[in-house]
Scaffold this motif. Structure first.
Motif, mmCIF file in Angstrom:
data_model
loop_
_atom_site.group_PDB
_atom_site.id
_atom_site.type_symbol
_atom_site.label_atom_id
_atom_site.label_comp_id
_atom_site.label_asym_id
_atom_site.label_seq_id
_atom_site.Cartn_x
_atom_site.Cartn_y
_atom_site.Cartn_z
ATOM 1 N N ILE A 23 -4.391 4.549 -4.705
ATOM 2 C CA ILE A 23 -5.369 3.474 -4.557
ATOM 3 C C ILE A 23 -4.997 2.579 -3.376
ATOM 4 O O ILE A 23 -5.851 2.188 -2.568
ATOM 5 C CB ILE A 23 -5.460 2.653 -5.857
ATOM 6 N N ILE A 24 -3.710 2.239 -3.267
ATOM 7 C CA ILE A 24 -3.251 1.407 -2.146
ATOM 8 C C ILE A 24 -3.586 2.075 -0.812
ATOM 9 O O ILE A 24 -4.078 1.436 0.128
ATOM 10 C CB ILE A 24 -1.733 1.157 -2.258
ATOM 11 N N ASP A 25 -3.344 3.370 -0.729
ATOM 12 C CA ASP A 25 -3.630 4.111 0.500
ATOM 13 C C ASP A 25 -5.116 4.049 0.834
ATOM 14 O O ASP A 25 -5.513 3.913 2.001
ATOM 15 C CB ASP A 25 -3.174 5.558 0.337
ATOM 16 N N HIS A 26 -5.961 4.122 -0.206
ATOM 17 C CA HIS A 26 -7.407 4.090 0.007
ATOM 18 C C HIS A 26 -7.881 2.715 0.446
ATOM 19 O O HIS A 26 -8.690 2.596 1.377
ATOM 20 C CB HIS A 26 -8.128 4.500 -1.282
ATOM 21 N N VAL A 27 -7.429 1.670 -0.235
ATOM 22 C CA VAL A 27 -7.994 0.337 0.022
ATOM 23 C C VAL A 27 -7.331 -0.373 1.197
ATOM 24 O O VAL A 27 -7.940 -1.250 1.812
ATOM 25 C CB VAL A 27 -7.906 -0.551 -1.243
ATOM 26 N N ALA A 28 -6.079 -0.025 1.518
ATOM 27 C CA ALA A 28 -5.369 -0.689 2.620
ATOM 28 C C ALA A 28 -5.205 0.198 3.843
ATOM 29 O O ALA A 28 -4.838 -0.289 4.918
ATOM 30 C CB ALA A 28 -3.999 -1.166 2.148
ATOM 31 N N GLY A 29 -5.421 1.507 3.672
ATOM 32 C CA GLY A 29 -5.315 2.418 4.802
ATOM 33 C C GLY A 29 -3.906 2.825 5.159
ATOM 34 O O GLY A 29 -3.690 3.505 6.166
ATOM 35 N N THR A 30 -2.929 2.451 4.356
ATOM 36 C CA THR A 30 -1.540 2.829 4.602
ATOM 37 C C THR A 30 -0.758 2.730 3.300
ATOM 38 O O THR A 30 -1.167 2.016 2.371
ATOM 39 C CB THR A 30 -0.882 1.906 5.653
ATOM 40 N N ARG A 31 0.357 3.458 3.239
ATOM 41 C CA ARG A 31 1.285 3.295 2.125
ATOM 42 C C ARG A 31 2.699 3.014 2.658
ATOM 43 O O ARG A 31 3.676 3.160 1.947
ATOM 44 C CB ARG A 31 1.266 4.517 1.216
ATOM 45 N N ASP A 32 2.765 2.589 3.912
ATOM 46 C CA ASP A 32 4.025 2.202 4.542
ATOM 47 C C ASP A 32 4.335 0.762 4.131
ATOM 48 O O ASP A 32 3.582 -0.160 4.475
ATOM 49 C CB ASP A 32 3.916 2.324 6.053
ATOM 50 N N LEU A 33 5.424 0.550 3.419
ATOM 51 C CA LEU A 33 5.723 -0.787 2.901
ATOM 52 C C LEU A 33 6.017 -1.790 4.016
ATOM 53 O O LEU A 33 5.955 -3.010 3.800
ATOM 54 C CB LEU A 33 6.878 -0.727 1.896
ATOM 55 N N ARG A 34 6.311 -1.307 5.222
ATOM 56 C CA ARG A 34 6.548 -2.206 6.349
ATOM 57 C C ARG A 34 5.252 -2.780 6.910
ATOM 58 O O ARG A 34 5.273 -3.785 7.627
ATOM 59 C CB ARG A 34 7.315 -1.483 7.454
ATOM 60 N N GLU A 35 4.131 -2.147 6.576
ATOM 61 C CA GLU A 35 2.834 -2.584 7.089
ATOM 62 C C GLU A 35 2.001 -3.293 6.031
ATOM 63 O O GLU A 35 0.946 -3.858 6.349
ATOM 64 C CB GLU A 35 2.059 -1.382 7.641
ATOM 65 N N LEU A 36 2.431 -3.254 4.779
ATOM 66 C CA LEU A 36 1.679 -3.878 3.690
ATOM 67 C C LEU A 36 2.177 -5.299 3.463
ATOM 68 O O LEU A 36 3.385 -5.554 3.453
ATOM 69 C CB LEU A 36 1.854 -3.065 2.403
ATOM 70 N N SER A 37 1.242 -6.220 3.260
ATOM 71 C CA SER A 37 1.614 -7.604 2.995
ATOM 72 C C SER A 37 0.474 -8.301 2.265
ATOM 73 O O SER A 37 -0.701 -8.130 2.623
ATOM 74 C CB SER A 37 1.919 -8.347 4.304
ATOM 75 N N GLY A 38 0.825 -9.046 1.232
ATOM 76 C CA GLY A 38 -0.164 -9.855 0.528
ATOM 77 C C GLY A 38 -1.112 -9.091 -0.357
ATOM 78 O O GLY A 38 -2.122 -9.638 -0.810
ATOM 79 N N LEU A 39 -0.815 -7.842 -0.653
ATOM 80 C CA LEU A 39 -1.746 -7.047 -1.455
ATOM 81 C C LEU A 39 -1.830 -7.563 -2.893
ATOM 82 O O LEU A 39 -2.851 -7.419 -3.550
ATOM 83 C CB LEU A 39 -1.316 -5.575 -1.443
ATOM 84 N N GLY A 40 -0.749 -8.165 -3.373
ATOM 85 C CA GLY A 40 -0.769 -8.683 -4.735
ATOM 86 C C GLY A 40 -1.836 -9.735 -4.947
ATOM 87 O O GLY A 40 -2.475 -9.791 -6.004
ATOM 88 N N ARG A 41 -2.064 -10.596 -3.942
ATOM 89 C CA ARG A 41 -3.094 -11.631 -4.050
ATOM 90 C C ARG A 41 -4.492 -11.056 -3.868
ATOM 91 O O ARG A 41 -5.450 -11.537 -4.479
ATOM 92 C CB ARG A 41 -2.854 -12.717 -3.008
ATOM 93 N N ARG A 42 -4.623 -10.061 -3.018
ATOM 94 C CA ARG A 42 -5.937 -9.520 -2.705
ATOM 95 C C ARG A 42 -6.412 -8.488 -3.726
ATOM 96 O O ARG A 42 -7.604 -8.233 -3.838
ATOM 97 C CB ARG A 42 -5.915 -8.891 -1.300
#
Length: 469
Positions: A341-360
């Protein structure tokens, strides 16, 4: 049971046609086959719990005295519930994961449900030769699922690697089965268990069988194939590499353990290989930036833990191991689905590029948090109940069990560490990293993962422990 296997086979045949007619929504219909398996198993809960196994036989090769001998006892019942329940939910998830115009969707649906049917046959087989047939069918179908995108070289290479390792291990296991069956005059495990040979003959048979179990469950030195198999689509990883295929070796150890635990190579091989696998997998998981690879190496580590618990060979560790099989399937399948799901909605599953997903995406974060709490062994989740039971069993074992206990505690500390890395990497806000732009997560997409996370919640965990203690 034979009828359920046949239902899976028939569904696999018609699945491509259903997909052509209804697109990805046809996967909801395909999910009815493993769903029916779950319902059937639940209707037999009382009898199995009371020690009355479900038994079926049918002619197979009369000239050789072989039958389709199926038997569902307590352990098999647990595996049938997982194969059916997780399989149905992953197929429902896949109906939102894939695009309607995906050219390989019909093939995926057919192979996936065929794999579920083969896995069902494996866990209810009483005849060891029949078990081997289903064992190799799962190998073939997993090869097709891992390499489902023939245009990707990584997928083809990973699929071939998994095929070679598990097939060679399976052939060694078959030789061990033949040795036991020839001595006992029967290939039914329910008859062989009370008529085992002695001496070096049995030792050789056990070593050959363990080669099959270790290779199937990616235990050291065969651990390398599982992370590579993450080239497969996320639903495949969630099912094959959390709830089904890699549990084949674990199931075999749990099935044969009560009879073979006192044979010389059994405990040393499983405890040593399991502890090495647990440490190497956990340490490597801490170094991953790809969330899916982090979970893959975590799976390797937890499969090592399962082999250690079940390899100890006592009644208490067997019960703890069964609880851990259940907990691991629930939390790890959930986490793989959330990564998809993260890959679909954010376009990546690289933890270095993900930020603030918990709030969104707070609902997604809650689902992942529940599963992660169980993986880390936090009370009162199912993972905590299983690990507590394992620690208690090893603590009262004395002698070498105390050394094993120390290893389990250290391995569990690594589990907590990479669980925190997963949650931080996926959902935390990171300084200097632009918050991810995410699309909305629909409940039909999130629902299957949420159902699995809730299944590992406190009330279910308490029920499991009271039922096994």
């Amino acid at each position: 049971m034979l009828a359920l296997v046949a239902v899976h086979a028939l569904t696999a045949v018609i699945a491509p046609g259903l997909v052509r007619l209804w697109g990805r929504n046809a996967l909801y219909l395909v999910a009815l086959a493993p769903g029916a398996t779950l319902i059937w198993a639940l209707t037999h809960t009382t009898g199995v719990r009371d020690g009355v196994p479900v038994v079926e036989t049918a002619p197979w090769v009369p000239q050789l005295g072989l039958e389709l001998a199926l038997r569902m006892g307590t352990l098999s019942w647990l595996m049938v519930v997982l194969v059916g329940g997780v399989g149905a939910l992953v197929l429902a998830y896949s109906a939102r994961y894939f695009r309607t115009d995906d050219p390989g969707l019909g093939r995926f649906a057919a192979v996936f449900v065929a794999f579920a049917g083969a896995m069902l046959g494996l866990v209810v087989s009483d005849d060891l030769l029949l078990l081997y047939v289903f064992w190799e069918l799962t190998t073939v179908f997993s090869y097709l699922l891992i390499g489902s995108d023939p245009a990707k070289r990584a997928s083809r290479r990973a699929a071939m690697q998994a095929l070679l390792v598990t097939t060679l291990g399976g052939l060694a296991m078959l030789a061990g089965f033949v040795m036991l069956g020839r001595h006992a005059g029967s290939f039914r495990w329910s008859e062989i268990a009370g008529n085992l040979p002695g001496g070096g003959y049995l030792t050789v048979a056990v070593v050959l069988i363990l080669l099959g179990a270790l290779s199937k469950s990616a235990i050291f030195p065969f651990s390398f194939w599982l992370p590579g198999a993450m080239a497969a689509p996320t639903p495949v990883s969630a099912y094959l590499h959390a709830a089904a295929m890699v549990k084949g070796g674990v199931f075999l150890v749990a099935l044969l353990g009560p009879a073979l635990a006192e044979v010389t190579p059994w405990r040393p091989v499983l405890l040593t290989a399991g502890l090495i696998t647990m440490f190497l997998g956990g340490w490597t998981a801490l170094r991953q930036a790809d969330l899916k690879l982090l979970l893959a190496y975590g799976t390797v580590s937890q499969l090592g833990l399962l082999m250690v618990i079940l390899g100890a060979g006592t009644r208490d560790t067997a019960l703890a191991g069964a609880a851990m099989v259940l907990a691991h399937a629930l939390f790890k399948a959930t986490l793989f689905l959330t990564v998809g799901i993260i890959d679909h909605v954010a376009g990546t599953r690289d933890l270095r590029e993900l930020s603030g997903l918990g709030r969104r995406a707070p609902a997604l974060a809650v689902v992942a948090g529940l599963a992660a709490a169980s993986m880390a062994g936090l009370p009162p989740m199912a993972g905590f109940v299983a690990k507590e039971a394992a620690v208690e069993a090893l603590l009262h074992g004395g002698g070498s069990d105390l050394v094993v206990l120390a290893g389990v505690v250290l391995g569990s500390a690594l589990t907590v560490a990479y669980t925190l890395r997963f949650l931080w990497g996926a959902f935390a806000g990171k300084p200097g990293v632009t918050p991810a732009e995410v699309t909305a997560v629909s409940w039909p997409f999130l629902g299957p993962a949420a159902a699995l996370a809730v299944a590992g919640a406190p009330s279910r965990a308490t029920t499991w422990r009271s039922g096994t203690g």
